[in-house]
Design a protein around this motif. Structure first.
Motif, mmCIF file in Angstrom:
data_model
loop_
_atom_site.group_PDB
_atom_site.id
_atom_site.type_symbol
_atom_site.label_atom_id
_atom_site.label_comp_id
_atom_site.label_asym_id
_atom_site.label_seq_id
_atom_site.Cartn_x
_atom_site.Cartn_y
_atom_site.Cartn_z
ATOM 1 N N CYS A 1 0.835 -1.181 0.000
ATOM 2 C CA CYS A 1 0.000 0.000 0.000
ATOM 3 C C CYS A 1 0.877 1.239 0.000
ATOM 4 O O CYS A 1 1.918 1.263 0.621
ATOM 5 C CB CYS A 1 -0.876 0.014 1.243
ATOM 6 S SG CYS A 1 -2.158 -1.242 1.250
ATOM 7 N N GLY A 2 0.432 2.191 -0.652
ATOM 8 C CA GLY A 2 1.143 3.452 -0.681
ATOM 9 C C GLY A 2 0.175 4.600 -0.547
ATOM 10 O O GLY A 2 -1.039 4.425 -0.427
ATOM 11 N N LYS A 3 0.735 5.782 -0.568
ATOM 12 C CA LYS A 3 -0.094 6.975 -0.461
ATOM 13 C C LYS A 3 -1.082 6.993 -1.625
ATOM 14 O O LYS A 3 -0.716 6.764 -2.768
ATOM 15 C CB LYS A 3 0.799 8.215 -0.506
ATOM 16 C CG LYS A 3 0.075 9.487 -0.221
ATOM 17 C CD LYS A 3 1.037 10.642 -0.143
ATOM 18 C CE LYS A 3 0.276 11.905 0.196
ATOM 19 N NZ LYS A 3 1.189 13.043 0.304
ATOM 20 N N GLY A 4 -2.335 7.221 -1.309
ATOM 21 C CA GLY A 4 -3.361 7.256 -2.339
ATOM 22 C C GLY A 4 -3.975 5.912 -2.661
ATOM 23 O O GLY A 4 -4.858 5.815 -3.498
ATOM 24 N N SER A 5 -3.512 4.845 -2.002
ATOM 25 C CA SER A 5 -4.083 3.520 -2.242
ATOM 26 C C SER A 5 -5.457 3.413 -1.603
ATOM 27 O O SER A 5 -5.743 4.066 -0.606
ATOM 28 C CB SER A 5 -3.186 2.420 -1.652
ATOM 29 O OG SER A 5 -1.942 2.409 -2.286
ATOM 30 N N GLU A 6 -6.301 2.571 -2.182
ATOM 31 C CA GLU A 6 -7.604 2.331 -1.599
ATOM 32 C C GLU A 6 -7.476 1.314 -0.480
ATOM 33 O O GLU A 6 -6.651 0.409 -0.536
ATOM 34 C CB GLU A 6 -8.571 1.803 -2.658
ATOM 35 C CG GLU A 6 -8.924 2.838 -3.700
ATOM 36 C CD GLU A 6 -9.973 2.327 -4.664
ATOM 37 O OE1 GLU A 6 -10.907 1.632 -4.219
ATOM 38 O OE2 GLU A 6 -9.831 2.616 -5.850
ATOM 39 N N VAL A 7 -8.303 1.487 0.527
ATOM 40 C CA VAL A 7 -8.325 0.560 1.655
ATOM 41 C C VAL A 7 -9.588 -0.275 1.558
ATOM 42 O O VAL A 7 -10.673 0.253 1.326
ATOM 43 C CB VAL A 7 -8.301 1.320 3.005
ATOM 44 C CG1 VAL A 7 -8.446 0.356 4.172
ATOM 45 C CG2 VAL A 7 -7.017 2.128 3.122
ATOM 46 N N PHE A 8 -9.450 -1.577 1.715
ATOM 47 C CA PHE A 8 -10.600 -2.469 1.692
ATOM 48 C C PHE A 8 -10.807 -3.009 3.096
ATOM 49 O O PHE A 8 -9.917 -3.629 3.661
ATOM 50 C CB PHE A 8 -10.349 -3.630 0.722
ATOM 51 C CG PHE A 8 -11.459 -4.636 0.715
ATOM 52 C CD1 PHE A 8 -12.653 -4.369 0.054
ATOM 53 C CD2 PHE A 8 -11.322 -5.842 1.376
ATOM 54 C CE1 PHE A 8 -13.685 -5.289 0.056
ATOM 55 C CE2 PHE A 8 -12.344 -6.771 1.382
ATOM 56 C CZ PHE A 8 -13.530 -6.495 0.714
#
Length: 122
Positions: A1-8
């Motif tokens: 995950c990085g900055k701007g990634s979506e979280v599920f």
């Protein structure tokens, strides 16, 4: 995950997480060797069936850990490599039985089996 990634977010109990793991790592019809500790093995077999996978319950006990020699022998019998995954429990909270996960992994490597080892390590 990085900055701007979506979280599920996945809200469920442990069984729901197993379903998620099975759906995301295996394909319909894959054979799964279930190395549980009685209760959990039986529950996982139901989950596996519900996910349209084919469960095989490995013989286990309420009072002792998995027989590694027998497990290795079962893997060696799988010459067509039909077993795509092994489900194992590290410490059964119901019975207190502990399985040697490193030994299960070593058995897979020793017989050059490519099944995915999935572990409930609560």
């Amino acid at each position: 995950c990085g900055k701007g990634s979506e979280v599920f977010l996945h809200a469920s109990n442990g069984h729901g997480m197993w379903d998620s793991v099975l759906y995301n790592t295996l394909r319909r019809g894959d054979r799964v060797l279930v190395v549980g500790s009685k209760f959990f093995g039986e529950q996982w077999a139901r989950s596996v069936t519900g996910c349209e996978l084919v469960p095989e319950l490995f013989p286990d006990s309420w009072t002792s850990s998995v027989d590694i020699a027998a497990f290795k022998a079962r893997l060696q019998e799988d010459t067509r490599r039909e077993i795509r995954a092994v489900l194992a429990v590290q410490a059964c909270t119901l019975t207190g039985v502990h399985n040697d996960i490193a030994a299960l992994g070593t058995a897979l490597v020793d017989v050059e089996h490519d099944a995915l080892l999935l572990v409930d390590a609560v």
